[in-house]
Design an enzyme around this catalytic site. Structure first.
Site, short mmCIF file in Angstrom:
data_model
loop_
_atom_site.label_atom_id
_atom_site.label_comp_id
_atom_site.label_asym_id
_atom_site.label_seq_id
_atom_site.Cartn_x
_atom_site.Cartn_y
_atom_site.Cartn_z
N GLU A 176 0.70 -1.12 0.08
CA GLU A 176 0.06 -0.07 -0.10
C GLU A 176 0.85 1.23 0.01
OE1 GLU A 176 -3.13 -0.31 3.18
OE2 GLU A 176 -3.42 -2.34 2.21
N HIS A 378 -17.65 -10.84 5.20
CA HIS A 378 -16.42 -10.01 5.57
C HIS A 378 -15.68 -10.85 6.84
CE1 HIS A 378 -13.76 -6.40 7.11
NE2 HIS A 378 -13.61 -6.92 5.98
N HIS A 379 -14.46 -10.99 6.87
CA HIS A 379 -13.79 -11.55 7.58
C HIS A 379 -12.56 -10.73 7.85
CE1 HIS A 379 -14.96 -15.99 6.79
NE2 HIS A 379 -15.90 -15.44 7.36
N GLU A 380 -12.51 -9.95 8.76
CA GLU A 380 -11.33 -9.00 9.18
C GLU A 380 -10.54 -9.76 10.34
OE1 GLU A 380 -8.31 -7.68 9.16
OE2 GLU A 380 -9.48 -5.96 8.16
N HIS A 448 -8.16 -8.48 1.09
CA HIS A 448 -7.56 -7.04 1.20
C HIS A 448 -6.13 -7.38 2.06
CE1 HIS A 448 -10.00 -3.44 0.04
NE2 HIS A 448 -10.35 -4.69 -0.61
N GLU A 449 -5.08 -6.29 1.84
CA GLU A 449 -4.02 -6.81 2.59
C GLU A 449 -3.38 -8.19 2.35
OE1 GLU A 449 -6.45 -5.88 4.95
OE2 GLU A 449 -6.21 -4.01 4.34
N GLU A 467 -6.91 -6.43 -2.75
CA GLU A 467 -6.27 -4.77 -2.50
C GLU A 467 -5.00 -5.05 -3.02
OE1 GLU A 467 -6.91 -1.63 0.92
OE2 GLU A 467 -6.06 -3.33 1.48
N GLU A 473 -9.37 4.08 -0.13
CA GLU A 473 -9.63 4.49 1.35
C GLU A 473 -8.60 5.56 1.97
OE1 GLU A 473 -9.31 0.45 2.56
OE2 GLU A 473 -7.17 0.39 3.13
#
Ligand code: NOJ
Ligand code: CA
Length: 699
Positions: A176, A378-380, A448-449, A467, A473
């Site tokens: 990022e 969603h799984h963060e 993401h990440e 991502e 963002e």
């Protein structure tokens, strides 16, 4: 239908110079423009070099390994045998930038054996395509090489230090970052893809394909001399890769092109991956999606329950109504499950199967189903991997039982176990485990990440998008992405694979929520992103209340899966214009960096006959600072022999939908594209008089 043609090797594409261990083995691409040479030298170590259109792109570069507790495998080698062959196949991706991919290469397989006591063996496979090369190491099962730990992969890319490079620094946890444009002398280390322009004006991009059970590759520029050396992301004990034979490494890839756009049209990375392993792929569907998401980033909502909780049953149902009305079949909800406060505190422990009290997940899913909108789960994990892995199985089962067909995963946070890196072998394996687990439950993944894309989407087409980019963002809570950022991404990060940049912000300044932050583009550029920044899952990212605007029609109409992709014109870091076809319509996106720009767009990609062009472009009064949301929307007739003259404001854009004339009622009532073109001079005058974004780097 799969058509497989395998041609017999054509002798001119392989040359052997002399016939001893000092031979240079040469293999070239089917069109003869790309050439790899192989040689054992300097104590019989393997070296290769690469030519493109007669220019030496890579000078003699070493290959080999160092191991823990074992002698290095790189010297005293002899060629036990070599083989050549060719392939020319056409395969159909489940989704992609084009609906047919030609896989056409010549291959050289060199079997090497140590002449010393251990007599260990390994193979090098070189594949030469018209659009680049790939090579990999294969370590066969053998008595003197069973379990091994790689401490260094010695692969080198010996390049000209004056090459111009577009790059981000090596980082074991994140991609990022903003891109730099410098010559190679100024590069210390990089994450791939890194893209370059040579002295003779050729373009190349170094990356890897089929990153499987291995550490991600970064490159280090020793002494800034242009000799890029592989530096794999380590385990906590410093070892890079733990494995046993038989074993193969990812492909080391170099895309080659004579103009930048050809890098985007290349299929090298997917071609070097294995065919699809999912037998029934009907459930895998590219889509646009809305979300309870941007609201959290601009502080309208919180992820955790409380006064400003975003993920409430009521908010979700409202967003379902909006999504259903506007042709958006997916809806992401973040912050619906308990545990989000822990993520904010940096010690993420969530429960992926327990909703907050104000979110009735069954009711939401059911309401969505009735309205043709699927919940995207969603799984963060917060990068707390042991915690996530303990629940993963149940968490995917939970979604599958509800009928959820896509999940966004996240790894935002410091890695657990400590000492592991996001891009190391252990995490590469974790990310793959998730893709496979999801496939078993017929669930698509947006990570993401993530680990960088290396073409795994061919093998596991439920790995939709990711991502791995400094995305939208950042504009909400950090320094804005500068205008040139997205004019570099298609030629760097996105060469690896689709990007979940999350476009479509209409309220570009969101002063009501965060007066000090903003998105540094015009509205037309946001629309153009849907074509320029490729993703089979494309977010419709803004708050639904901001979409009550005629420009939203373009987002409603634009496709997400493509039959053809053509880069019409581009300069890396300056501007890019891409046209893509879906069914009988074409969509075009063009964006510019901080410079207002006039771009001549030949329309010869259109077939014969009349077309209606629905144009969404910066208006005469559009200015990044004065009036970024001003947009001109108009319809004109055109045909393939015509050119379109686009005028783009600072950080501006143009987005066009082309509809075949026979589908349009009263085509004759529209004016010709010439009328549009006539205004471009006047527009350019205006744009030049307005304030131009000047700081090309703002971190
Ligand atoms: C970072 C992701 O990029 C973003 O999309 C997400 O909303 C947050 N993490 C929370 O999971
Ligand atoms: Ca992120």
């Amino acid at each position: 239908m799969k058509k497989v043609l395998v041609f017999v090797f054509i002798s001119f594409s392989f040359l052997l110079i002399n016939c001893s261990n000092k031979d240079i083995l040469t293999i070239q691409s089917p069109d003869g423009n790309v050439q790899i040479q192989f040689l054992l030298q300097d104590k019989n170590q393997p070296f290769y070099r690469v030519y493109y259109n007669g220019e030496q792109i890579v000078d003699w570069s070493k290959l080999g390994f160092q191991f823990r507790y074992k002698p290095a495998l790189k010297k005293d080698l002899e060629i036990a045998e070599y083989q050549t062959n060719s392939r020319d196949t056409i395969w159909k991706p489940v989704w992609g930038q084009k609906n047919k991919v030609r896989n056409n290469y010549n291959q050289l397989l060199v079997k090497l054996k140590e002449s010393s006591r251990l007599e260990r063996r390994f193979d090098l496979i070189f594949r030469v395509y018209n659009d680049g090369i790939g090579f990999r190491y294969v370590l066969p099962d053998q008595q003197n090489l069973q379990r091994f730990e790689i401490t260094s992969e010695e692969t080198e890319f010996n390049l000209n230090k004056d090459n111009i490079c577009w790059w981000i620094p090596a980082n074991y946890d994140s991609y990022e970052l903003l891109y730099n444009e410098t010559d190679l002398k100024q590069v210390d280390s990089v994450n791939t893809p890194i893209t370059m322009q040579t002295k003779e004006g050729h373009f190349l991009s170094l990356h890897e394909a089929a990153l499987t059970d291995y550490a991600g590759m970064t490159l280090v520029n020793k002494n800034n001399a242009g000799l890029l050396t592989c530096d794999l992301v380590p385990w906590p004990d410093g070892v890079k890769v733990k494995a046993e034979t038989p074993f193969k490494t990812p492909w080391r890839t170099i895309q080659l092109a004579s103009k930048p756009g050809d890098l985007i049209e290349s299929s090298l990375i997917v071609n070097l991956n294995e065919p699809c392993k999912i037998s029934d792929t009907d459930w895998i569907k590219p889509m646009k999606y809305t979300g309870i998401w941007w609201g959290m980033h601009i502080d309208k909502y919180t992820w955790h329950a409380g006064d400003k909780h975003g993920a409430t049953t009521e908010n979700a149902k409202q967003l379902i109504d909006f999504s259903a009305k506007h042709n958006t079949p997916g809806m992401l909800v973040e912050g619906w499950n308990v545990g989000w406060k822990s993520w904010l505190s940096g010690n993420n422990v969530q429960n992926y199967t327990k909703p907050y009290d104000d979110f009735d997940i069954k009711e939401v899913v059911e309401y969505g189903r009735k309205n043709g909108v699927n919940l995207i789960g969603h799984h963060e994990s917060g990068a707390n991997i042991p915690m996530y892995e303990r629940q993963m199985q149940a968490a995917f089962q939970y979604y599958a039982d509800l009928g959820v067909n896509a999940v966004k995963t996240g790894y935002a946070g410091g890695m657990r176990p400590q000492g592991m890196y996001h891009h190391g072998q252990w995490m590469v394996n974790h990310y793959r485990k998730v893709v496979k687990l999801a496939a078993r439950h017929k669930i698509m993944i947006d990570a993401h990440e993530p680990i960088k894309p290396t073409g795994i989407r061919r093998t596991w087409p439920n790995m939709m998008t990711r991502e791995g980019v400094r995305g939208m963002e950042y504009n909400a809570w950090a320094a804005s992405n500068p205008p040139e950022h997205t004019t570099i991404l298609p030629f760097t990060r996105v060469l690896g694979g689709p990007v979940d940049y999350t476009p479509g912000i209409f309220d570009l300044t969101f002063d009501q929520y965060k007066p000090d932050n903003r998105v540094l583009t015009t509205l037309a550029k946001q629309l153009a992103y849907y074509v320029v920044l490729y993703s089979p899952m494309q977010m419709v990212a803004d708050l639904p209340e901001n979409y009550d605007h005629p420009a939203f029609q373009f987002i409603e109409n634009v496709a997400v899966d493509w039959d053809t992709t053509m880069v019409i014109d581009a300069e890396i870091g300056d501007y890019v214009v891409i046209a893509r076809k879906a069914g009988d319509e074409w969509f075009l996106g063009g964006i510019t960096d901080e410079h207002p720009r006039r771009i001549n767009i030949p329309l010869n990609f259109l077939t014969d006959g009349s077309w209606l062009a629905e144009i969404y472009c910066d208006a005469p009064e559009t200015g990044l600072y004065e009036n970024p949301t001003a947009i001109e929307i108009a319809k004109y007739t055109t045909e393939s022999s015509k050119k379109l003259q686009a005028a783009l404001s600072t950080s501006g854009g143009i987005a066009i939908r082309f509809i075949p004339g026979e589908k349009v009622k009263d085509l004759s009532k529209y004016e010709s594209i010439q009328v549009y073109n006539n205004k471009s001079d006047m527009k350019m005058e205006n744009f030049k008089a307005l304030k131009i974004y000047s700081n090309s780097k703002s971190q």
